[in-house]
Write a protein that holds these residues in place. Structure first.
Motif, PDB file in Angstrom:
ATOM      1  N   ALA A 234       0.834  -1.214   0.000  1.00 32.21           N
ATOM      2  CA  ALA A 234       0.000   0.000   0.000  1.00 32.21           C
ATOM      3  C   ALA A 234       0.863   1.256   0.000  1.00 32.21           C
ATOM      4  N   ALA A 235       1.896   1.266   0.834  1.00 28.12           N
ATOM      5  CA  ALA A 235       2.760   2.451   0.926  1.00 28.12           C
ATOM      6  C   ALA A 235       3.488   2.713  -0.392  1.00 28.12           C
ATOM      7  N   LEU A 236       3.982   1.659  -1.026  1.00 24.80           N
ATOM      8  CA  LEU A 236       4.686   1.831  -2.298  1.00 24.80           C
ATOM      9  C   LEU A 236       3.729   2.289  -3.390  1.00 24.80           C
ATOM     10  N   ALA A 237       2.523   1.714  -3.420  1.00 22.08           N
ATOM     11  CA  ALA A 237       1.545   2.111  -4.431  1.00 22.08           C
ATOM     12  C   ALA A 237       1.186   3.589  -4.285  1.00 22.08           C
ATOM     13  N   MET A 238       0.969   4.041  -3.049  1.00 21.73           N
ATOM     14  CA  MET A 238       0.663   5.455  -2.811  1.00 21.73           C
ATOM     15  C   MET A 238       1.828   6.352  -3.231  1.00 21.73           C
ATOM     16  N   THR A 239       3.041   5.923  -2.906  1.00 23.30           N
ATOM     17  CA  THR A 239       4.230   6.699  -3.244  1.00 23.30           C
ATOM     18  C   THR A 239       4.415   6.803  -4.750  1.00 23.30           C
ATOM     19  N   MET A 240       4.270   5.682  -5.446  1.00 25.56           N
ATOM     20  CA  MET A 240       4.428   5.685  -6.896  1.00 25.56           C
ATOM     21  C   MET A 240       3.343   6.522  -7.577  1.00 25.56           C
TER      22      MET A 240
END
Length: 245
Positions: A234-240
């Motif tokens: 979730a954190a990586l998806a939001m960041t990307m």
């Protein structure tokens, strides 16, 4: 079109050789590709190639270069995921999905609440996890194979954080500041970002304090508490989404 990776020494001016036995087997026996079939190749550094198979043998496959270009599918920001080591087989899912989303490197971290122990066999897990990354990257056609680094301690992780332009620390006790808040107030897009995810039990309060002291951006991932195998994804998806899309 299937994608494979090869080292730079196997790349010539007009053709490329594949010497990895597993890739040769996959090309010849699994995919049953033949001379004249096209495949994509990457040098894992900068260039990707469209090629046509010209020779297949048990020792190597050779392909003629049709087109050469710089990576088209790699994120501009290199995101490293520091993942608190989880129980059972959760790490394989974490690696697979984060590789698909564009992670640059994954680093297993032993924290206060990590329940998995080394027992002298952790290096074998790293080897298996790297193979998971290898396979995932072929499916999503990225230019590089993200590295699954050797495991480190929480203290060793803190020593590495100074090398990142931005450190994001999703924490269950943070209620207000989101990843969106942290990223949309930046003066420029960072080239390197660290995302820090705890194991099943999360971070101890002492660890959280030490992360804040290292200028980690404490953020929330939403109103619900996510599992460790979900939080990094979730954190990586939001960041990307914020930095790349």
């Amino acid at each position: 079109m299937s994608r494979f990776f090869t080292s730079s020494e196997n790349i010539g001016e007009k053709s490329i050789r594949i010497t990895d036995k597993n890739d040769i087997h996959h090309i010849a026996k699994v995919l049953r590709l033949k001379i004249g079939d096209k495949i994509e190749l990457s040098d894992s550094v900068k260039w990707e190639y469209e090629t046509e198979i010209s020779f297949i043998d048990k020792d190597y496959v050779e392909a003629v270069i049709i087109d050469k270009q710089k990576f088209a599918n790699e994120p501009k920001t290199k995101v490293t995921l520091f993942q608190g080591v989880p129980k059972q087989g959760k790490m394989e899912l974490i690696i697979q999905k984060n590789v698909e989303l564009g992670v640059y490197e994954i680093v297993p971290v032993f924290t206060d609440r990590t329940v998995v122990t080394d027992n002298g066999k952790f290096s074998k897990k790293i080897e298996r996890w790297q193979k998971v990354s290898d396979e995932a990257v072929k499916q999503c056609k990225r230019g590089i194979i993200p590295m699954v680094s050797g495991d480190i301690s929480f203290k060793e992780m803190l020593e590495r954080l100074g090398g990142f332009e931005l450190v994001l620390f999703p924490y269950e006790n943070e209620e207000d500041r989101t990843i969106k808040d942290a990223l949309r107030n930046l003066e420029k897009i960072p080239e390197t970002v660290a995302i820090i995810i705890g194991p099943e039990g999360g971070f101890s309060e002492q660890e959280a304090q030490r992360l804040r002291a290292c200028n980690a951006e404490c953020v929330t991932l939403g109103k619900t508490t996510l599992r460790t195998e979900t939080a990094g994804i979730a954190a990586l998806a939001m960041t990307m989404y914020e930095l790349e899309l």
